[in-house]
Motif scaffolding. Structure first.
Motif, PDB file in Angstrom:
ATOM      1  N   PHE A  46      14.170 -51.329  18.171  1.00 34.34           N
ATOM      2  CA  PHE A  46      14.003 -50.253  17.198  1.00 34.34           C
ATOM      3  C   PHE A  46      12.872 -48.979  17.468  1.00 34.34           C
ATOM      4  CE2 PHE A  46      15.385 -54.128  15.297  1.00 34.34           C
ATOM      5  CZ  PHE A  46      16.433 -53.842  14.298  1.00 34.34           C
ATOM      6  N   ARG A  69      28.115 -47.543  13.658  1.00 31.84           N
ATOM      7  CA  ARG A  69      26.914 -47.278  12.394  1.00 31.84           C
ATOM      8  C   ARG A  69      27.007 -48.773  11.625  1.00 31.84           C
ATOM      9  NH1 ARG A  69      25.493 -42.388  11.102  1.00 31.84           N
ATOM     10  NH2 ARG A  69      26.671 -40.575  12.087  1.00 31.84           N
ATOM     11  N   TYR A  91      18.231 -48.732  18.111  1.00 32.78           N
ATOM     12  CA  TYR A  91      18.212 -47.991  16.938  1.00 32.78           C
ATOM     13  C   TYR A  91      16.979 -46.996  16.915  1.00 32.78           C
ATOM     14  CZ  TYR A  91      21.251 -51.159  14.403  1.00 32.78           C
ATOM     15  OH  TYR A  91      22.453 -51.935  14.049  1.00 32.78           O
ATOM     16  N   PHE A 112      23.732 -47.077  15.888  1.00 35.94           N
ATOM     17  CA  PHE A 112      23.225 -48.127  16.840  1.00 35.94           C
ATOM     18  C   PHE A 112      24.011 -47.654  17.987  1.00 35.94           C
ATOM     19  CE2 PHE A 112      26.335 -50.609  14.522  1.00 35.94           C
ATOM     20  CZ  PHE A 112      27.283 -50.828  15.972  1.00 35.94           C
ATOM     21  N   LEU A 162      23.097 -46.873   9.565  1.00 39.32           N
ATOM     22  CA  LEU A 162      22.311 -46.576  10.675  1.00 39.32           C
ATOM     23  C   LEU A 162      22.767 -46.577  11.780  1.00 39.32           C
ATOM     24  CD1 LEU A 162      19.403 -49.332   9.734  1.00 39.32           C
ATOM     25  CD2 LEU A 162      19.284 -46.834   9.251  1.00 39.32           C
ATOM     26  N   LEU A 194      14.964 -44.983  14.289  1.00 34.25           N
ATOM     27  CA  LEU A 194      14.986 -44.719  13.209  1.00 34.25           C
ATOM     28  C   LEU A 194      14.165 -43.728  12.693  1.00 34.25           C
ATOM     29  CD1 LEU A 194      14.048 -48.499  12.378  1.00 34.25           C
ATOM     30  CD2 LEU A 194      16.134 -47.503  12.247  1.00 34.25           C
TER      31      LEU A 194
END
Length: 267
Positions: free
Chosen positions: A49, A262, A24, A5, A3, A26
């Motif tokens: 998020f 990441r 983040y 960031f 993921l 997503l």
């Protein structure tokens, strides 16, 4: 699974000032427990998020210990990431969250948060707040929501009193609500503040956008003006420009990218 960031200093014009937030973007939501563990791993005041849902971005914020219903600096950081790193089109980003609709708009070199007003009312807890702060206060107010007291606000006599305050954090954690906000008239700004929330893992937040949704209407009424300059006088510090627009509060500030990377998760 990896993921991406981004760490952003919000309400800042240079790195290592203002309030850091992790962001983040997503494709779909993670489990709540996993998002909480990620926030605890980063150990910043807030990790945001975002997931695109229709025309708006649904945003959620986690401290190292809990999810919170509203966060200004991490929303500012998230809008900065969308505009600057992911080339989000247009001049306004719409967010949805637990507190309703939010917007962030470009305005020159600043980003402007459009947040709901959060009115406070006098609250009879003066003795407990004075004991936690170790000094007299002029007034205690509270933000009430459906769950009860959400935040406490203590008015101090001067900026010097706000800056010198060394609260008993264990006593602050025992007070009702998420945290304790202290504020006073400013010497070079209309008002100053600090915010302590040890109960949710934040001993002192460097710059707190959401609390200015309480402070702006309070000081607008006290000072008789709709446009106010504010300074959160934490160790890092942060300057905010606040305007009252009916039931909404607009809070302007800048942001700076300080790191990207990441996160590696088990498949």
């Amino acid at each position: 699974m990896q993921l991406e960031f981004h760490q952003v200093d919000a309400f800042a014009t240079q790195p290592f000032s203002g309030n850091p937030a992790m962001v983040y973007r997503l494709q779909h939501w993670l489990d709540d427990e996993l998002m909480q563990r990620i926030a605890a791993e980063h150990n910043l005041a807030e990790t945001a998020f975002m997931v695109k849902e229709g025309a708006a971005w649904h945003i959620r914020w986690f401290t190292p210990a809990a999810e919170v219903p509203l966060c200004g600096h991490a929303t500012l950081a998230s809008a900065y990431v969308l505009f600057e790193l992911y080339a989000e089109p247009g001049e306004v980003i719409d967010f949805t969250c637990l507190s309703g609709r939010l917007q962030v708009a470009r305005a020159g070199n600043k980003l402007v948060l459009d947040f709901p007003l959060r009115p406070v009312q006098p609250y009879d807890l003066r003795a407990e707040v004075e004991q936690a702060l170790g000094q007299p206060v002029q007034q205690v107010l509270a933000l009430h929501e459906r769950q009860g007291v959400q935040e406490l606000l203590a008015i101090l006599p001067s900026e010097a009193a706000v800056r010198a305050c060394t609260p008993d954090l264990a006593a602050v954690a025992r007070l009702p609500g998420l945290g304790l906000l202290i504020s006073a008239p400013g010497e070079q700004h209309d008002f100053v503040s600090r915010y302590f929330a040890p109960a949710i893992g934040i001993n002192e937040d460097p710059v707190t956008g959401s609390t200015h949704c309480m402070l702006t209407p309070y000081w607008a009424q006290v000072l008789g003006k709709q446009s106010l300059s504010a300074y959160q006088c934490s160790a890092r510090g942060g300057e905010l420009h606040c305007e009252l627009h009916g039931e909404r509060v607009k809070i302007a500030g800048q942001a700076v990218l300080v790191a990207s990377g990441r996160l590696h998760l088990p498949a």
